[in-house]
Design a protein around this motif. Structure first.
Motif, mmCIF file in Angstrom:
data_model
loop_
_atom_site.group_PDB
_atom_site.id
_atom_site.type_symbol
_atom_site.label_atom_id
_atom_site.label_comp_id
_atom_site.label_asym_id
_atom_site.label_seq_id
_atom_site.Cartn_x
_atom_site.Cartn_y
_atom_site.Cartn_z
ATOM 1 N N GLY A 11 41.339 39.587 -16.781
ATOM 2 C CA GLY A 11 40.730 39.019 -15.600
ATOM 3 C C GLY A 11 40.888 37.507 -15.592
ATOM 4 O O GLY A 11 40.984 36.877 -16.645
ATOM 5 N N THR A 16 44.794 38.171 -7.931
ATOM 6 C CA THR A 16 44.410 38.262 -6.524
ATOM 7 C C THR A 16 44.893 37.050 -5.737
ATOM 8 O O THR A 16 45.379 37.190 -4.612
ATOM 9 C CB THR A 16 42.885 38.406 -6.405
ATOM 10 N N ASP A 37 44.686 46.779 -1.838
ATOM 11 C CA ASP A 37 43.716 46.120 -2.706
ATOM 12 C C ASP A 37 43.128 47.166 -3.648
ATOM 13 O O ASP A 37 42.135 47.821 -3.343
ATOM 14 C CB ASP A 37 42.621 45.463 -1.870
ATOM 15 N N ASP A 39 42.118 46.412 -6.738
ATOM 16 C CA ASP A 39 41.261 45.728 -7.705
ATOM 17 C C ASP A 39 39.805 46.109 -7.407
ATOM 18 O O ASP A 39 39.371 46.006 -6.259
ATOM 19 C CB ASP A 39 41.440 44.218 -7.556
ATOM 20 N N PRO A 40 39.037 46.546 -8.400
ATOM 21 C CA PRO A 40 37.635 46.919 -8.152
ATOM 22 C C PRO A 40 36.805 45.803 -7.531
ATOM 23 O O PRO A 40 35.818 46.071 -6.840
ATOM 24 C CB PRO A 40 37.115 47.277 -9.559
ATOM 25 N N ASN A 41 37.183 44.551 -7.766
ATOM 26 C CA ASN A 41 36.442 43.440 -7.156
ATOM 27 C C ASN A 41 36.682 43.327 -5.658
ATOM 28 O O ASN A 41 35.884 42.714 -4.942
ATOM 29 C CB ASN A 41 36.825 42.123 -7.834
ATOM 30 N N ALA A 42 37.788 43.897 -5.175
ATOM 31 C CA ALA A 42 38.101 43.984 -3.736
ATOM 32 C C ALA A 42 37.928 42.637 -3.023
ATOM 33 O O ALA A 42 37.358 42.571 -1.932
ATOM 34 C CB ALA A 42 37.233 45.052 -3.068
ATOM 35 N N ILE A 43 38.454 41.582 -3.615
ATOM 36 C CA ILE A 43 38.289 40.250 -3.029
ATOM 37 C C ILE A 43 39.081 40.118 -1.726
ATOM 38 O O ILE A 43 38.596 39.551 -0.741
ATOM 39 C CB ILE A 43 38.707 39.178 -4.044
ATOM 40 N N SER A 65 40.539 49.800 -1.746
ATOM 41 C CA SER A 65 40.019 50.819 -2.667
ATOM 42 C C SER A 65 40.708 52.167 -2.525
ATOM 43 O O SER A 65 40.057 53.176 -2.243
ATOM 44 C CB SER A 65 38.511 50.975 -2.447
ATOM 45 N N ASP A 88 47.611 44.722 -5.400
ATOM 46 C CA ASP A 88 46.773 43.953 -6.318
ATOM 47 C C ASP A 88 46.048 44.944 -7.221
ATOM 48 O O ASP A 88 45.143 45.659 -6.779
ATOM 49 C CB ASP A 88 45.765 43.116 -5.523
ATOM 50 N N GLU A 90 44.008 46.552 -10.711
ATOM 51 C CA GLU A 90 42.866 46.248 -11.558
ATOM 52 C C GLU A 90 43.340 45.650 -12.873
ATOM 53 O O GLU A 90 44.516 45.751 -13.237
ATOM 54 C CB GLU A 90 42.066 47.526 -11.818
#
Length: 227
Positions: A11, A16, A37, A39-43, A65, A88, A90
């Motif tokens: 991380g 991202t 997207d 990535d679990p953060n979903a920025i 997601s 992008d 995880e």
């Protein structure tokens, strides 16, 4: 059209930001772009949601997601309809990552110029090579210097770059520099073109850097396609 994954098991490596800056620049240049997207953060998805709430149009398609079981089919549907599909991923090795790599025409591995980050980027390279062996085909990749200091090239940075060169690993010739504008695009739910000098410092340099990185990625894709 090419699917480009952005991967690193650490991380904070700038995955991202690299994905987003690249998507904006490719779209600004007239390309049809889709961003997955994963990535679990979903920025990036959060940027899109905030932008939509403000009544602003999205410059590229964003799919948030995705389910692991749907990812390969999603990439296969999106690539014929877009000039570029960016993924992008995880920050851990997973089946999601494995499936994205299996469909990637190019993988970008952003890393910060520190010994720990360089070691983790090497782990990402090993993961790509393992996946390529399992598939029985080459998966092209480029290491990308990320969050770089614009003014200073430290001795540590020089040692890391020299080690990459000695190992004959492909390094993208353009680097993503640490810029305030790359933070402000998320804060303001904006693109680089929409920011103003009154609210963001170093904007001209950030736009130039984004262009250089996008051009280098396009050239990398062309190089791999023509092999």
């Amino acid at each position: 059209m090419p699917a480009i994954s952005v991967a690193n098991p650490k991380g904070g490596a700038g995955k991202t930001t690299l994905t987003f800056v690249l998507a904006c620049e490719l779209a600004r240049s007239g390309g049809s772009v889709a961003v997955i997207d994963a990535d679990p953060n979903a920025i990036i998805a959060g940027w899109a949601r905030k932008r939509t709430e403000q009544g602003k149009a999205l410059p590229f398609e964003i799919i948030a997601s995705p389910k692991e079981s749907e990812l390969i089919g999603m990439i296969d549907r999106l690539t014929p309809a877009h000039d570029f599909v960016l993924i992008d991923l995880e920050g851990t090795a997973s089946r999601m990552t494995s499936r994205a790599l299996a469909r990637s025409h190019l993988v970008l591995i952003p890393f910060n110029l520190s010994p720990i980050d360089a070691e983790l980027a090497a782990n990402a390279v090993a993961l790509i090579q393992e996946e390529a062996e399992a598939l029985g085909r080459n998966i092209p990749f480029r290491l990308v210097r990320s969050r770089d200091n614009a003014a200073i090239e430290t001795k540590t940075a020089k040692r890391i770059v020299a080690a990459i060169t000695d190992a004959e690993l492909p390094l993208l010739p353009a680097r993503l520099v640490e810029r305030a504008a790359y933070r402000d695009i998320f804060d303001f739910a904006a693109t680089l073109d929409e920011l103003s000098d009154g609210e963001t410092s170093g904007l001209t340099a950030a736009r130039r850097n984004a262009f250089e990185v996008a051009q280098a990625v396009v050239q990398a894709v062309q190089q791999e396609t023509n092999r």
